[in-house]
Design an enzyme around this catalytic site. Structure first.
Site, PDB file in Angstrom:
ATOM      1  N   ARG A 134      -8.772   3.966  11.542  1.00  9.73           N
ATOM      2  CA  ARG A 134      -7.351   3.957  11.434  1.00  9.73           C
ATOM      3  C   ARG A 134      -6.658   5.270  12.368  1.00  9.73           C
ATOM      4  O   ARG A 134      -5.543   5.236  12.426  1.00  9.73           O
ATOM      5  CB  ARG A 134      -7.055   4.358  10.012  1.00  9.73           C
TER       6      ARG A 134
ATOM      7  N   GLU B  69       0.055   9.345   1.070  1.00 10.99           N
ATOM      8  CA  GLU B  69      -0.488  10.681   2.018  1.00 10.99           C
ATOM      9  C   GLU B  69      -0.704  10.059   3.295  1.00 10.99           C
ATOM     10  O   GLU B  69      -0.835  10.687   4.405  1.00 10.99           O
ATOM     11  CB  GLU B  69      -1.710  11.033   1.332  1.00 10.99           C
ATOM     12  N   ASP B  70      -1.032   8.637   3.505  1.00 16.29           N
ATOM     13  CA  ASP B  70      -1.369   8.064   4.758  1.00 16.29           C
ATOM     14  C   ASP B  70      -0.267   8.121   5.641  1.00 16.29           C
ATOM     15  O   ASP B  70      -0.423   8.046   6.694  1.00 16.29           O
ATOM     16  CB  ASP B  70      -1.871   6.568   4.550  1.00 16.29           C
TER      17      ASP B  70
ATOM     18  N   HIS C 136     -11.062   6.683   5.363  1.00 17.50           N
ATOM     19  CA  HIS C 136     -10.359   7.722   6.100  1.00 17.50           C
ATOM     20  C   HIS C 136     -11.448   8.815   5.868  1.00 17.50           C
ATOM     21  O   HIS C 136     -12.315   8.753   4.986  1.00 17.50           O
ATOM     22  CB  HIS C 136      -9.322   7.989   5.245  1.00 17.50           C
TER      23      HIS C 136
ATOM     24  N   ARG D 127       0.525  -1.417   7.648  1.00 17.65           N
ATOM     25  CA  ARG D 127       1.264  -0.289   6.946  1.00 17.65           C
ATOM     26  C   ARG D 127       2.180   0.530   7.610  1.00 17.65           C
ATOM     27  O   ARG D 127       2.754   1.450   7.155  1.00 17.65           O
ATOM     28  CB  ARG D 127      -0.017   0.756   6.601  1.00 17.65           C
TER      29      ARG D 127
ATOM     30  N   CYS E  72      -4.799  10.261  -1.844  1.00 20.52           N
ATOM     31  CA  CYS E  72      -3.945   9.520  -1.141  1.00 20.52           C
ATOM     32  C   CYS E  72      -2.861   9.228  -1.936  1.00 20.52           C
ATOM     33  O   CYS E  72      -1.830   8.582  -1.469  1.00 20.52           O
ATOM     34  CB  CYS E  72      -4.600   8.252  -0.372  1.00 20.52           C
TER      35      CYS E  72
ATOM     36  N   ASP F 171       0.800  -1.268  -0.087  1.00 21.74           N
ATOM     37  CA  ASP F 171       0.110  -0.069  -0.116  1.00 21.74           C
ATOM     38  C   ASP F 171       0.909   1.196   0.033  1.00 21.74           C
ATOM     39  O   ASP F 171       0.187   2.311   0.267  1.00 21.74           O
ATOM     40  CB  ASP F 171      -0.824   0.139   1.309  1.00 21.74           C
TER      41      ASP F 171
HETATM   42  N1  GLY Z   1      -5.485   0.049   0.793  1.00 21.08           N
HETATM   43  C1  GLY Z   1      -5.474   1.156   1.511  1.00 21.08           C
HETATM   44  C2  GLY Z   1      -5.645   0.788   2.994  1.00 21.08           C
HETATM   45  O1  GLY Z   1      -6.455   0.028   3.183  1.00 21.08           O
HETATM   46  O2  GLY Z   1      -5.078   1.325   3.770  1.00 21.08           O
END
Ligand code: GLY
Length: 259
Positions: free
Chosen positions: A141, A75-76, A169, A95, A253, A70
């Site tokens: 998240r 951006e995440d 998000h 992640r 993102c 991912d």
């Molecule tokens: N596929 C992006 C996420 O679930 O974080």
């Protein structure tokens, strides 16, 4: 020649990270899992980057993270606020391996680095900055502690927590137009803290990247919203990001814009 033109017209830097070979293994929470065409995703990402470049953004590529499916959703991993980069602590532990590369990218951009610490969790897709206001999605998240830590790290800005539901998000459900007006899906955000939210009905219609004072980037999967915004006088660039949407991604993102 291209570089000189870039410099003259630049509106800022755009951090991106190319999709890796394991993209198809990316996390899916809300979409219906289907095979991802990685070669098509690479082409779509190139077109996305070209759209940013054409709008005057100088592209900065984060080092590939081929073992992180991912990582393209760069951006995440970090939130840039002024000269500070706040490294996230992803709510999904799968992640967390993306953060080291994001830190290197932030340092290469000359940003001061701060980080969300345990037990806080925060993913950049939950952070929407509009002027001096920072909306932070609280959901699967990003947790309350992550919101509080971010508020301390971006001191001086008004932080508004927004409960989100049924989406990955905050920015899956709501973004902002160039004039700062919020646009999104009212069923997925706590509208009691979002007066004036402009309602859209196409899911991808909620996702804007502001490229300039009257210019937004949107997914091609929201044609009715794009037509409406054009009728309102905005310039809309649409890009096909189907292979990223299959992984719950959206236009926001895939980059971090550093004005
Ligand atoms: N596929 C992006 C996420 O679930 O974080």
């Amino acid at each position: 020649m291209g570089r000189a033109v870039d410099t003259l017209t630049a509106v800022g830097r755009a951090l991106v990270r190319a999709p890796g070979p394991r993209l198809a293994e990316g996390i899916v929470t809300h979409a219906v899992r289907r095979p991802v065409d990685v070669a098509l995703a690479v082409r779509q990402h190139e077109a996305y980057v070209a759209a940013l470049r054409s709008a005057g953004w100088r592209i900065r590529a984060a080092t590939a993270a081929d073992d992180q499916p991912d990582a393209v959703f760069v951006e995440d991993a970090l939130v840039v606020c002024g000269d500070v980069a706040v490294l996230g602590r992803p709510g999904d532990p799968r992640r967390r391996g993306e953060i080291d590369g994001a830190e290197r990218a932030a340092r290469d951009l000359g940003l001061r680095v701060e980080r969300i610490e345990e037990p806080g969790t925060l993913e950049g897709g939950d952070v929407l900055q509009v002027g001096d206001t920072v909306y932070v999605g609280r959901g699967a998240r990003t947790n309350e502690e992550g919101v509080c830590q971010l508020a301390r790290l971006v001191g001086g800005r008004k932080v508004i927590p927004v409960a989100v539901r049924g989406c990955l998000h905050l920015k899956s459900a709501m973004t902002a137009l160039p004039d700062g007006g919020l646009i999104g899906l009212p069923d997925q955000v706590d509208t009691s803290v979002l007066p004036g939210l402009q309602v859209v009905r196409e899911p991808a219609g909620a996702h804007m990247v502001v490229l300039g004072p009257d210019h937004v980037l949107m997914a091609a999967s929201a044609p009715r919203t794009a037509a409406r915004l054009r009728a309102d006088g905005l310039r809309v660039t649409s890009v096909d990001i189907s292979e990223f949407e299959a992984l719950d991604g959206c236009v926001t993102c895939l980059s971090v814009l550093v004005p």
